[in-house]
Design an enzyme around this catalytic site. Structure first.
Site: not given
Length: 225
Positions: A78, A67, A188, A65
């Site tokens: 990202f 920031y 991740h 989702d």
């Protein structure tokens, strides 16, 4: 406010956006933005689609989702706005990127719009979030919509590269047709995962370009930021 995709994606996803849940999603998003500080700004909710057409999509990166800090989210997973401090996950992405491609220069901008413009769909599973509350819109039916986007890409295109970073993205991409697309998976890039040896050394950027070139497609200029 009506959630408005650009005309090309609207046509591609016409059946999906006519389903009852999408109307419900519009109402819930409007309520959230009316009653809380939410990100990204409304006009950037579909920025991933505005920057990267269905026709030109070559690579898909799946995030969770946006920031949740003020001024950070710009609608691309990202990615952060110009002038915003580069978040830890993106810093680790850059570290892997420069190691993989043999560069000595780490990008100083966290805005990934140039990737998007080259055909990298930077897709979060959920496209909105409340300020300072990560994953706070998990209950909104964004997942239904983004699952449909991934399925449409998998079904109707060939030779795509899906980059699935972390267990959440692995599950999100479980129905991708791996016989006609390249699916690259690893941990991740968040510090916790990366420091456990699950991120660095994946070489996903060079592997992506090698695959695209093998299909006669132009590679991604990852360092062109």
């Amino acid at each position: 406010m009506q959630l408005q995709l650009n005309p090309e994606w609207q046509s591609i996803l016409a059946e999906e956006i006519q389903k009852p849940y999408f109307n419900e999603l519009e109402e819930l998003v409007n309520l959230e933005y009316l009653n809380h500080s939410c990100y990204p700004p409304k006009e950037l909710i579909f920025a991933a689609f505005d920057n990267c057409s269905f026709k030109n999509t070559k690579v898909i990166i799946i995030g969770q989702d946006p920031y949740h800090g003020k001024g950070e989210a710009n609608g691309l997973c990202f990615s952060v706005n110009d002038g915003v401090k580069i978040p830890p996950s993106l810093r680790n992405i850059y570290r892997e990127l420069v190691d993989d491609l043999g560069s000595i220069f780490i990008p100083n901008s966290g805005n990934l719009a140039s990737w998007s413009n080259q055909g990298v769909l930077l897709l979060n599973a959920g496209l909105t979030v409340r300020e300072d509350l990560p994953n706070s819109h998990k209950q909104l039916p964004w997942n239904l919509f983004t699952d449909a986007v991934i399925q449409k890409l998998s079904d109707e295109k060939e030779g795509l590269v899906f980059l699935l970073w972390g267990s959440f993205a692995h599950k999100k991409g479980c129905k991708i047709n791996r016989e006609k697309h390249l699916v690259l998976e690893c941990g991740h890039p968040s510090p916790l995962s990366a420091n456990q040896g699950k991120w660095f050394g994946n070489k996903h950027f060079s592997k992506t370009n090698a695959y695209l070139e093998s299909k006669g497609l132009e590679s991604i200029q990852w360092l062109d930021l």
